[in-house]
Design an enzyme around this catalytic site. Structure first.
Site, PDB file in Angstrom:
ATOM      1  CB  THR A 114     -16.929  -2.861  -6.331  1.00 51.53           C
ATOM      2  OG1 THR A 114     -16.924  -3.781  -5.174  1.00 51.53           O
ATOM      3  CG2 THR A 114     -18.109  -2.123  -6.855  1.00 51.53           C
ATOM      4  CG  PHE A 171     -30.140  -7.145   3.600  1.00 50.19           C
ATOM      5  CD1 PHE A 171     -29.436  -8.213   4.408  1.00 50.19           C
ATOM      6  CD2 PHE A 171     -29.363  -6.140   3.350  1.00 50.19           C
ATOM      7  CE1 PHE A 171     -27.599  -8.212   4.935  1.00 50.19           C
ATOM      8  CE2 PHE A 171     -27.848  -5.926   3.522  1.00 50.19           C
ATOM      9  CZ  PHE A 171     -27.146  -6.493   4.451  1.00 50.19           C
ATOM     10  CG  LEU A 188     -15.311  -8.252   1.955  1.00 48.19           C
ATOM     11  CD1 LEU A 188     -15.344  -7.186   3.046  1.00 48.19           C
ATOM     12  CD2 LEU A 188     -13.898  -9.047   2.207  1.00 48.19           C
ATOM     13  N   GLY A 199     -26.333   2.484   5.263  1.00 46.75           N
ATOM     14  CA  GLY A 199     -25.210   3.634   4.185  1.00 46.75           C
ATOM     15  C   GLY A 199     -23.852   2.279   4.005  1.00 46.75           C
ATOM     16  CG  ASP A 223      -1.998   0.692   1.492  1.00 41.98           C
ATOM     17  OD1 ASP A 223      -3.005   0.310   0.558  1.00 41.98           O
ATOM     18  OD2 ASP A 223      -1.765   2.343   1.491  1.00 41.98           O
ATOM     19  CB  CYS A 240     -20.070  -1.308  -0.434  1.00 42.59           C
ATOM     20  SG  CYS A 240     -19.059  -1.680   0.105  1.00 42.59           S
TER      21      CYS A 240
HETATM   22  C1  UGA Z   1     -21.956  -5.100   1.644  1.00 38.98           C
HETATM   23  C2  UGA Z   1     -22.177  -5.996   1.139  1.00 38.98           C
HETATM   24  O1  UGA Z   1     -23.695  -6.690   1.893  1.00 38.98           O
HETATM   25  C3  UGA Z   1     -21.603  -7.286   0.932  1.00 38.98           C
HETATM   26  O2  UGA Z   1     -21.675  -8.623   0.384  1.00 38.98           O
HETATM   27  C4  UGA Z   1     -20.358  -6.326   0.083  1.00 38.98           C
HETATM   28  O3  UGA Z   1     -19.242  -7.158  -0.181  1.00 38.98           O
HETATM   29  C5  UGA Z   1     -19.995  -5.290   0.188  1.00 38.98           C
HETATM   30  O4  UGA Z   1     -21.173  -4.129   0.115  1.00 38.98           O
HETATM   31  C6  UGA Z   1     -19.367  -4.658  -0.638  1.00 38.98           C
HETATM   32  O5  UGA Z   1     -19.656  -4.384  -1.883  1.00 38.98           O
HETATM   33  O6  UGA Z   1     -17.611  -4.672   0.234  1.00 38.98           O
HETATM   34  P1  UGA Z   1     -21.449  -4.066   4.473  1.00 38.98           P
HETATM   35  O7  UGA Z   1     -21.563  -2.512   3.298  1.00 38.98           O
HETATM   36  O8  UGA Z   1     -20.082  -4.420   5.464  1.00 38.98           O
HETATM   37  O9  UGA Z   1     -20.970  -5.031   2.904  1.00 38.98           O
HETATM   38  O10 UGA Z   1     -23.001  -4.308   4.301  1.00 38.98           O
HETATM   39  P2  UGA Z   1     -24.199  -4.338   5.219  1.00 38.98           P
HETATM   40  O11 UGA Z   1     -24.299  -6.264   5.642  1.00 38.98           O
HETATM   41  O12 UGA Z   1     -24.533  -4.649   3.557  1.00 38.98           O
HETATM   42  O13 UGA Z   1     -25.242  -3.219   5.063  1.00 38.98           O
HETATM   43  C7  UGA Z   1     -24.916  -2.193   4.724  1.00 38.98           C
HETATM   44  C8  UGA Z   1     -25.903  -1.157   4.563  1.00 38.98           C
HETATM   45  O14 UGA Z   1     -27.547  -1.744   5.386  1.00 38.98           O
HETATM   46  C9  UGA Z   1     -25.652  -1.010   6.878  1.00 38.98           C
HETATM   47  O15 UGA Z   1     -26.187   0.232   6.711  1.00 38.98           O
HETATM   48  C10 UGA Z   1     -27.027  -1.615   7.498  1.00 38.98           C
HETATM   49  O16 UGA Z   1     -27.288  -1.016   9.080  1.00 38.98           O
HETATM   50  C11 UGA Z   1     -27.591  -1.414   6.528  1.00 38.98           C
HETATM   51  N1  UGA Z   1     -28.572  -2.730   6.654  1.00 38.98           N
HETATM   52  C12 UGA Z   1     -28.953  -4.027   5.938  1.00 38.98           C
HETATM   53  C13 UGA Z   1     -30.451  -2.909   6.739  1.00 38.98           C
HETATM   54  O17 UGA Z   1     -30.815  -0.680   6.912  1.00 38.98           O
HETATM   55  N2  UGA Z   1     -31.411  -3.584   6.685  1.00 38.98           N
HETATM   56  C14 UGA Z   1     -30.622  -4.395   6.259  1.00 38.98           C
HETATM   57  O18 UGA Z   1     -32.267  -4.981   6.589  1.00 38.98           O
HETATM   58  C15 UGA Z   1     -29.882  -5.102   6.239  1.00 38.98           C
END
Ligand code: UGA
Length: 436
Positions: free
Chosen positions: A121, A251, A148, A259, A30, A262
């Protein structure tokens, strides 16, 4: 196998440590000297459960090291590229500056037969362009998107639910797919689906997966909006439709929305790319998804105002949570922090606490009052709002105990994660998102 991992942010640092933990010899590279210094000591530069352990093990075993010197990539069989692709300033498209810079810096060290595995991505079409730049070195480019989740990153990397390899047609592509299979031997060996596709499909798998997840969240939040004007309860609705395994309950958590680093930027970059391809209308719904998502933050703020009889001005409001989700210290595009900042903007005295994200939040929003201790943060509050569903708030905070600390008994459950009946019984006025 000898591997290099270019870019040691969330994706790269976890990938490097995880690859060492399954037996490979890995160098993480990095340009950020501070990051490299901390990783070299076995310290994770961000909060990620399980990462410090595999970092230390990898370093102690001699199979994992970190450097700022790209020359150390020379000799690796596979070079993973996992640098960031943020949203461009003043637009929705993905900024490919870091990907381009990483490839440029790597080119002089590539040898005939090497594999360059893109994990960032990127907008569909990027891999084909990068492949042309890599081709003169005799190396082969594959696109190997990463799925992930923060908070589960180690587990998701070592034991993913699927692996995707976008390869060029012909023998070079077949060979590259074989090499990637070997890299991921423990999970491939136990039957994890390994899909070999072309570049465009691999790139699209990644963005469409995130677009689908965002859509699912905004769908249930749209139902929450309807529930709000009809007196229905969106959490019961989600339970009921979730029993249909074609729909599934995951979900479908209604609240202040998604937020992070990603989902928000990926759906925007996807829309921007679709416009460039002349197919903007195909994903026009993503704009609605985005708008529904942003409206939920307004709704949470409105509920606090309503709870405090029309004004938050000079009221003490305790915000429980700052991270964009639990098990993370990431505050990128955090709905939690946004709600806190909006309340501050309305003249409230905002006190905010979080088990992991305070340092990061303070750096970006120094105007808010940060308190490490949850109970200390609750003391004297006129209203409390839960915006990140950490266990510390969801399970470990009893409404009776909270009531001994606060001034008022108003609680806004921005994640629908509290036991509404228990809070009401303890004398609180409870407001959920899309719940009566
Ligand atoms: C997301 C994807 O889930 C991963 O599969 C992907 O690899 C990653 O983006 C990426 O592109 O690197 P992540 O950003 O870690 O992962 O978070 P998530 O678990 O997807 O949650 C995203 C947001 O959605 C959070 O703010 C969470 O609070 C919100 N959320 C999630 C909700 O508001 N409701 C739900 O039912 C689930």
């Amino acid at each position: 196998m000898h591997l290099s991992v270019i870019g040691c942010g969330y994706l790269g640092a976890v990938h490097a440590a995880a690859m060492a933990s399954i037996g490979h010899d890995v160098v993480g590279i990095d340009v950020d000297e501070r990051k490299i210094a901390s990783l070299s000591k076995g310290e994770a530069p961000f909060f990620e459960p399980g990462l410090p352990e595999i970092l230390s093990e990898g370093i102690a075993s001699g199979r994992l090291r970190f450097t700022t010197d790209m020359a150390e990539a020379a000799g690796a069989q596979v070079h993973f590229v996992g640098v960031g692709t943020p949203q461009v300033k003043g637009g929705y498209a993905a900024d490919l500056t870091y990907v381009d810079a990483a490839i440029d810096a790597l080119l002089p060290y590539l040898a005939e037969g090497d594999i360059v595995a893109g994990k960032s991505t990127v907008p569909v079409g990027t891999a084909a362009t990068l492949a042309e730049r890599v081709a003169p070195t005799g190396a082969t480019l594959v696109w190997n998107p990463e799925f992930l989740r923060e908070g589960w990153a180690v587990q998701d990397t070592i034991d993913p639910d699927r692996l995707v390899a976008g390869v060029p047609a012909g023998p070079a592509g077949e060979r590259a797919a074989e090499i990637l299979r070997k890299v991921y031997h423990p999970s491939v060996g136990k039957g994890t689906p390994f899909l070999v596709t072309d570049y465009a499909t691999a790139e699209l798998v990644k963005v469409s997966a995130n677009a689908f997840l965002a859509t699912k969240i905004s769908f249930i939040n749209a139902m929450a909006e309807i529930a709000e004007v009809t007196g229905a309860d969106v959490t019961q609705l989600a339970d009921a439709i979730g029993y249909d395994d074609r729909i599934g309950r995951k979900f479908l958590g209604a609240g202040i929305g998604f937020g992070g680093g990603c989902l928000p930027k990926d759906i925007r970059a996807f829309s921007a790319r679709a416009e460039e391809l002349g197919r903007g209308e195909s994903v026009a719904f993503l704009r609605e998804i985005d708008e529904i998502n942003m409206r939920r933050r307004d709704r949470a703020v409105d509920l606090v105002v309503e709870g405090l009889s029309g004004s938050v001005f000079k009221k003490n409001i305790t915000v429980l949570g700052a991270a964009f989700k639990p098990h993370s210290d990431d505050i990128r595009d955090s709905p939690a922090l946004d709600v806190a900042v909006r309340l501050h903007g309305l003249g409230a005295w905002v006190t905010i606490t979080d088990p992991a994200a305070i340092e990061n939040a303070r750096r970006i929003h120094p105007q808010l009052n940060y308190v490490d201790d949850r109970d200390e943060a609750l003391r004297g509050a006129d209203a409390v709002i839960v915006v990140t569903e950490w266990d510390e708030y969801r399970r470990q905070l009893s409404p009776e105990h909270a009531a001994t600390l606060t001034q008022g008994r108003i609680v806004i459950d921005g994640r629908n994660c509290l036991d509404a009946a228990a809070w009401r019984e303890a004398g609180w006025t409870y407001y959920g998102m899309g719940r009566p």
